[in-house]
Design a protein around this motif. Sequence first.
Motif, mmCIF file in Angstrom:
data_model
loop_
_atom_site.group_PDB
_atom_site.id
_atom_site.type_symbol
_atom_site.label_atom_id
_atom_site.label_comp_id
_atom_site.label_asym_id
_atom_site.label_seq_id
_atom_site.Cartn_x
_atom_site.Cartn_y
_atom_site.Cartn_z
ATOM 1 N N ILE A 1 -9.414 6.664 -1.854
ATOM 2 C CA ILE A 1 -8.545 7.709 -2.395
ATOM 3 C C ILE A 1 -7.445 8.054 -1.401
ATOM 4 O O ILE A 1 -6.292 8.264 -1.786
ATOM 5 C CB ILE A 1 -9.367 8.955 -2.766
ATOM 6 N N GLU A 2 -7.782 8.075 -0.132
ATOM 7 C CA GLU A 2 -6.803 8.406 0.905
ATOM 8 C C GLU A 2 -5.682 7.382 1.005
ATOM 9 O O GLU A 2 -4.615 7.685 1.541
ATOM 10 C CB GLU A 2 -7.505 8.552 2.256
ATOM 11 N N THR A 3 -5.889 6.180 0.467
ATOM 12 C CA THR A 3 -4.848 5.145 0.518
ATOM 13 C C THR A 3 -3.921 5.184 -0.697
ATOM 14 O O THR A 3 -2.912 4.503 -0.717
ATOM 15 C CB THR A 3 -5.462 3.732 0.622
ATOM 16 N N PHE A 4 -4.270 5.981 -1.716
ATOM 17 C CA PHE A 4 -3.469 6.045 -2.931
ATOM 18 C C PHE A 4 -2.220 6.881 -2.696
ATOM 19 O O PHE A 4 -2.296 8.070 -2.413
ATOM 20 C CB PHE A 4 -4.252 6.673 -4.084
ATOM 21 N N VAL A 5 -1.057 6.243 -2.821
ATOM 22 C CA VAL A 5 0.216 6.960 -2.709
ATOM 23 C C VAL A 5 0.901 6.986 -4.079
ATOM 24 O O VAL A 5 1.324 8.033 -4.548
ATOM 25 C CB VAL A 5 1.135 6.307 -1.654
ATOM 26 N N THR A 6 0.989 5.824 -4.720
ATOM 27 C CA THR A 6 1.622 5.718 -6.032
ATOM 28 C C THR A 6 0.596 5.275 -7.071
ATOM 29 O O THR A 6 -0.505 4.838 -6.729
ATOM 30 C CB THR A 6 2.775 4.700 -6.021
ATOM 31 N N LEU A 7 0.990 5.337 -8.333
ATOM 32 C CA LEU A 7 0.098 4.841 -9.379
ATOM 33 C C LEU A 7 -0.136 3.346 -9.238
ATOM 34 O O LEU A 7 -1.185 2.841 -9.633
ATOM 35 C CB LEU A 7 0.666 5.171 -10.761
ATOM 36 N N SER A 8 0.800 2.635 -8.657
ATOM 37 C CA SER A 8 0.614 1.207 -8.403
ATOM 38 C C SER A 8 -0.600 0.971 -7.502
ATOM 39 O O SER A 8 -1.373 0.036 -7.726
ATOM 40 C CB SER A 8 1.874 0.616 -7.777
ATOM 41 N N ASP A 9 -0.776 1.827 -6.503
ATOM 42 C CA ASP A 9 -1.939 1.720 -5.613
ATOM 43 C C ASP A 9 -3.236 1.903 -6.394
ATOM 44 O O ASP A 9 -4.225 1.205 -6.152
ATOM 45 C CB ASP A 9 -1.869 2.761 -4.491
ATOM 46 N N VAL A 10 -3.229 2.844 -7.325
ATOM 47 C CA VAL A 10 -4.410 3.110 -8.142
ATOM 48 C C VAL A 10 -4.699 1.910 -9.045
ATOM 49 O O VAL A 10 -5.843 1.459 -9.141
ATOM 50 C CB VAL A 10 -4.222 4.399 -8.973
ATOM 51 N N VAL A 11 -3.664 1.387 -9.683
ATOM 52 C CA VAL A 11 -3.822 0.218 -10.554
ATOM 53 C C VAL A 11 -4.395 -0.954 -9.758
ATOM 54 O O VAL A 11 -5.335 -1.618 -10.202
ATOM 55 C CB VAL A 11 -2.484 -0.177 -11.215
ATOM 56 N N ASP A 12 -3.838 -1.212 -8.591
ATOM 57 C CA ASP A 12 -4.326 -2.321 -7.751
ATOM 58 C C ASP A 12 -5.796 -2.132 -7.385
ATOM 59 O O ASP A 12 -6.584 -3.084 -7.458
ATOM 60 C CB ASP A 12 -3.496 -2.443 -6.481
ATOM 61 N N TYR A 13 -6.172 -0.911 -7.027
ATOM 62 C CA TYR A 13 -7.564 -0.657 -6.652
ATOM 63 C C TYR A 13 -8.493 -0.913 -7.840
ATOM 64 O O TYR A 13 -9.517 -1.602 -7.705
ATOM 65 C CB TYR A 13 -7.757 0.791 -6.149
ATOM 66 N N ASP B 1 5.742 3.470 -9.728
ATOM 67 C CA ASP B 1 6.178 4.100 -8.485
ATOM 68 C C ASP B 1 5.980 5.614 -8.457
ATOM 69 O O ASP B 1 6.338 6.262 -7.474
ATOM 70 C CB ASP B 1 7.650 3.778 -8.227
ATOM 71 N N THR B 2 5.418 6.170 -9.521
ATOM 72 C CA THR B 2 5.179 7.607 -9.565
ATOM 73 C C THR B 2 4.190 7.993 -8.473
ATOM 74 O O THR B 2 3.136 7.370 -8.324
ATOM 75 C CB THR B 2 4.630 8.031 -10.947
ATOM 76 N N LEU B 3 4.546 9.006 -7.699
ATOM 77 C CA LEU B 3 3.672 9.485 -6.631
ATOM 78 C C LEU B 3 2.462 10.186 -7.219
ATOM 79 O O LEU B 3 2.587 10.980 -8.152
ATOM 80 C CB LEU B 3 4.424 10.444 -5.713
ATOM 81 N N LEU B 4 1.304 9.896 -6.652
ATOM 82 C CA LEU B 4 0.079 10.514 -7.137
ATOM 83 C C LEU B 4 0.087 12.005 -6.811
ATOM 84 O O LEU B 4 -0.042 12.850 -7.689
ATOM 85 C CB LEU B 4 -1.142 9.829 -6.519
ATOM 86 N N GLU B 5 0.269 12.326 -5.534
ATOM 87 C CA GLU B 5 0.285 13.724 -5.127
ATOM 88 C C GLU B 5 1.691 14.281 -5.293
ATOM 89 O O GLU B 5 2.673 13.606 -5.020
ATOM 90 C CB GLU B 5 -0.189 13.876 -3.683
ATOM 91 N N ASN B 6 1.779 15.484 -5.771
ATOM 92 C CA ASN B 6 3.026 16.216 -6.021
ATOM 93 C C ASN B 6 3.739 15.771 -7.290
ATOM 94 O O ASN B 6 4.773 16.311 -7.624
ATOM 95 C CB ASN B 6 3.996 16.146 -4.843
#
Length: 79
Positions: free
Chosen positions: A61-73, A27-32
């Motif tokens: 990249i624009e859809t990445f909010v959390t590290l979970s989004d990155v893992v899923d991609y 759940d860690t936010l990518l940005e900030n």
Amino acid sequence: MTKEAIFEKIVATVKEQKGADFSVDLDTLLENSVAQDSVEVMEFVLTLEDEFGLDIPDAAIETFVTLSDVVDYVFENKN
């Protein structure tokens, strides 16, 4: 490669850049959090592209909010 293995590689990458005591989870936010601005986001993505042998388009990249989004991609697009 499992999602867990992908996450562990991403955690290692983040800790390499931010320090061993930097705490991250899905759940860690990518940005900030992982990256302080768009330049750091792009540097992080370039590192991931090298690590996983992927080409990550700007639209993704624009859809990445959390590290979970990155893992899923990565999981969905890793050959």
